[in-house]
Design an enzyme around this catalytic site. Structure first.
Site, PDB file in Angstrom:
ATOM      1  N   ASP A  54     -15.103  95.097   1.076  1.00 24.99           N
ATOM      2  CA  ASP A  54     -15.693  96.269   0.418  1.00 24.99           C
ATOM      3  C   ASP A  54     -16.965  95.919  -0.344  1.00 24.99           C
ATOM      4  O   ASP A  54     -17.057  94.893  -1.021  1.00 24.99           O
ATOM      5  CB  ASP A  54     -14.703  96.875  -0.582  1.00 24.99           C
ATOM      6  CG  ASP A  54     -13.529  97.550   0.108  1.00 24.99           C
ATOM      7  OD1 ASP A  54     -13.499  97.583   1.361  1.00 24.99           O
ATOM      8  OD2 ASP A  54     -12.650  98.052  -0.614  1.00 24.99           O
TER       9      ASP A  54
ATOM     10  N   ASP B 111      -7.907 101.980   7.593  1.00 29.66           N
ATOM     11  CA  ASP B 111      -7.989 100.771   6.788  1.00 29.66           C
ATOM     12  C   ASP B 111      -7.073  99.665   7.326  1.00 29.66           C
ATOM     13  O   ASP B 111      -6.426  99.818   8.367  1.00 29.66           O
ATOM     14  CB  ASP B 111      -7.657 101.134   5.326  1.00 29.66           C
ATOM     15  CG  ASP B 111      -8.519 100.375   4.334  1.00 29.66           C
ATOM     16  OD1 ASP B 111      -8.938  99.254   4.649  1.00 29.66           O
ATOM     17  OD2 ASP B 111      -8.748 100.893   3.221  1.00 29.66           O
TER      18      ASP B 111
END
Ligand SMILES: *[C@@H]1O[C@H](CO)[C@@H](O)[C@H](O)[C@H]1NC(C)=O
Length: 490
Positions: A178, A118
């Site tokens: 996202d 991430d």
């Protein structure tokens, strides 16, 4: 292909959740359709020890991470884990920035097969492609140094033009902020709908299916075998979209060659969801041996808009390994539409202006959602049968109380099993379960036309009428792993 806990469970993770889920992936026949990675997302550690190594949370993983990997491997699954190229992960657990070597060693020693990496709390180390590249390359080098094959999945949200450098060091890269469980609702948190917009500095979250598709469209061709655009994990079955929207979402992710990571709670899956994600004709697009994403060949913004001002229709088209062509009519307008595209446009990749030989042929048209297959009438394997599992069969798979009972349902439905017959083999043979339902023909120089419901997609496989049975026409197969699609292959 696989499953990741984040979209449903976020930080509520445990060994129990991963192993119960993998059991169901196996039982429901999903593993044998290709869903093999079980990926643990954020929130699994309690911090870093004095020795510099991460310490798993034994309340969630009482036997440690290696034991989870062993259990998964025993059942034929692959194990994915998560960290962030920052001082902290997104949920503010210890991150891997400047601890890449130690953490890669841990992952390798535990038997991890996949790392989602991430982008939170990166200490300002972003802003140019080179700065981000260098930060992500540290983990690439550390993983490589372990000697273990670990799929490296960048989650840098499309920042710093990752599509231009991700393929040099990783197997996939996220193209957007996202995803959230909405088909088309715009949200200020998903700021960067136009990747080319220099003002776009915050890829954010809350990206709809449509926003992600629009974001990746200009560089969908950057994806190649071994290095894929990642459109983020699937929302199918979470409840925020209609059945048709989920079918469209799943189809686009497959045809655009995104990883297909289920994000739903398999312990509470319904028959509709199962019969979307187990459609072998759609998965065969994802697993097509040629590994080329479909590309957008038309976008129409002059269609009825919804209350958010959103409304558009798109046509996507792309070549498949056996000489077939996938075509998707995506209707994101606020009403049903009659959509169409000429063969000249559908084969623009093979030659613009109708110059492609393909535009001058007749094509059989097959609908990859087709009519529902029925186990009573020979099942999905039947000649003209649909590709989608019937609701009763899907319910029977979910309700079965024993492996034998469930196996009997899958056998009666003649369900596809890629462990037995890999997609490449099934496609080469022209296995009808991968080819959908024959619905018509387009003559040379003609147009493909279809009525498409609001917020839905029609997904077609065009087969050269001269070929048949999914076999390639002479001379029109051949991979193109050099990244170009040129006349030389045609
Ligand atoms: C798929 O095929 C493999 C290999 O023959 C077999 O072990 C497995 O049980 C099959 N899966 C299902 C769901 O029937």
């Amino acid at each position: 292909m696989g499953w990741n806990n984040w979209n449903t469970f976020a930080c509520d993770v445990s060994e129990k959740l991963l192993l119960e889920t993998s059991k169901l992936l196996g039982d429901y026949g999903l593993k044998d359709l290709g869903y093999q990675y079980v990926v643990l997302d954020d929130c699994w550690s309690v911090g870093r020890g004095d020795d510099g190594y991460l310490i798993p949370d034994t309340a969630k993983f009482p036997r440690g991470m290696g034991a989870v990997a062993d259990e998964l491997h025993k059942e034929g699954f692959l194990f994915g884990m998560y960290s962030s190229a920052g001082e902290m992960t997104c949920a503010r657990y210890a991150g891997s920035l400047d601890y890449e070597v130690q953490d890669a060693e841990s992952f390798a020693s535990w038997g991890v097969d996949y790392l989602k990496y991430d982008n939170c709390y990166h200490m300002g180390r972003m802003g140019t492609p080179l700065i981000s590249f260098n930060r992500y390359n540290e983990m690439a080098k550390a993983l490589k140094k372990t000697g273990r094959a670990i799929l490296y999945s960048l989650c840098s949200w499309g920042e710093d033009y990752v599509h231009t450098w991700g393929g040099s060091i990783a197997n996939s890269w996220r193209v957007s902020g996202d995803i959230y469980d909405s088909f088309a609702r715009p949200d200020d948190l998903c700021a960067c709908n136009n990747a080319a917009d220099p003002a776009c500095v915050a890829p954010g979250t809350h990206c709809s299916v449509l926003a992600i598709i629009n974001k990746v469209a200009p560089y969908i061709d950057r994806g190649l075998p071994g290095a894929w655009n990642d459109l983020d994990m699937l929302e199918v079955g979470l409840g925020g979209m209609t059945e048709e929207e989920y079918k469209a979402h799943f189809s686009m992710w497959a045809a655009l060659k995104s990883p297909l990571l289920l994000g739903n709670d398999l312990r509470a899956m319904d028959a509709t969801t199962l019969s979307i994600v187990n459609n072998p004709a759609i998965i065969a697009l994802s697993q097509d041996p040629r590994g080329r994403a479909a590309m957008r060949i038309a976008r129409n913004l002059t269609v009825p808009k919804d209350e958010h001002g959103v409304g558009e229709a798109q046509v996507w088209s792309g070549p498949l390994a056996n000489g077939d062509q996938v075509v998707i009519f995506l209707n994101a307008a606020d009403e049903d539409l009659d959509m169409s595209a000429s063969l000249a446009e559908l084969f623009v990749l093979q030659g613009p202006g109708g110059s492609a030989a393909e535009a001058k042929r007749d094509w059989a048209v097959r609908d990859l959602w087709g009519s529902i297959s029925s186990s009573g009438s020979g099942g999905g394997g039947g000649g003209g049968g649909g590709a989608r599992m019937g609701r009763a069969d899907a319910q029977a798979v979910l309700d079965a109380t024993s492996e034998a009972e469930r196996g009997a349902v899958l056998r009666r439905a003649n369900w596809y099993n890629a462990t037995e017959k890999p997609y490449a083999e099934g496609l080469a043979e022209g296995d009808a379960r991968l080819l959908g339902e024959r619905v018509g023909t387009v003559k040379a120089g003609g147009r493909l036309e279809a009525r498409v419901g609001r917020h839905a997609a029609k997904v077609f496989r065009l087969q050269s009428a001269a070929g048949g049975g999914g076999k390639a026409d002479a001379g029109s197969t051949g991979g193109d792993d050099d990244g170009s699609i040129g006349k030389d292959e045609l």
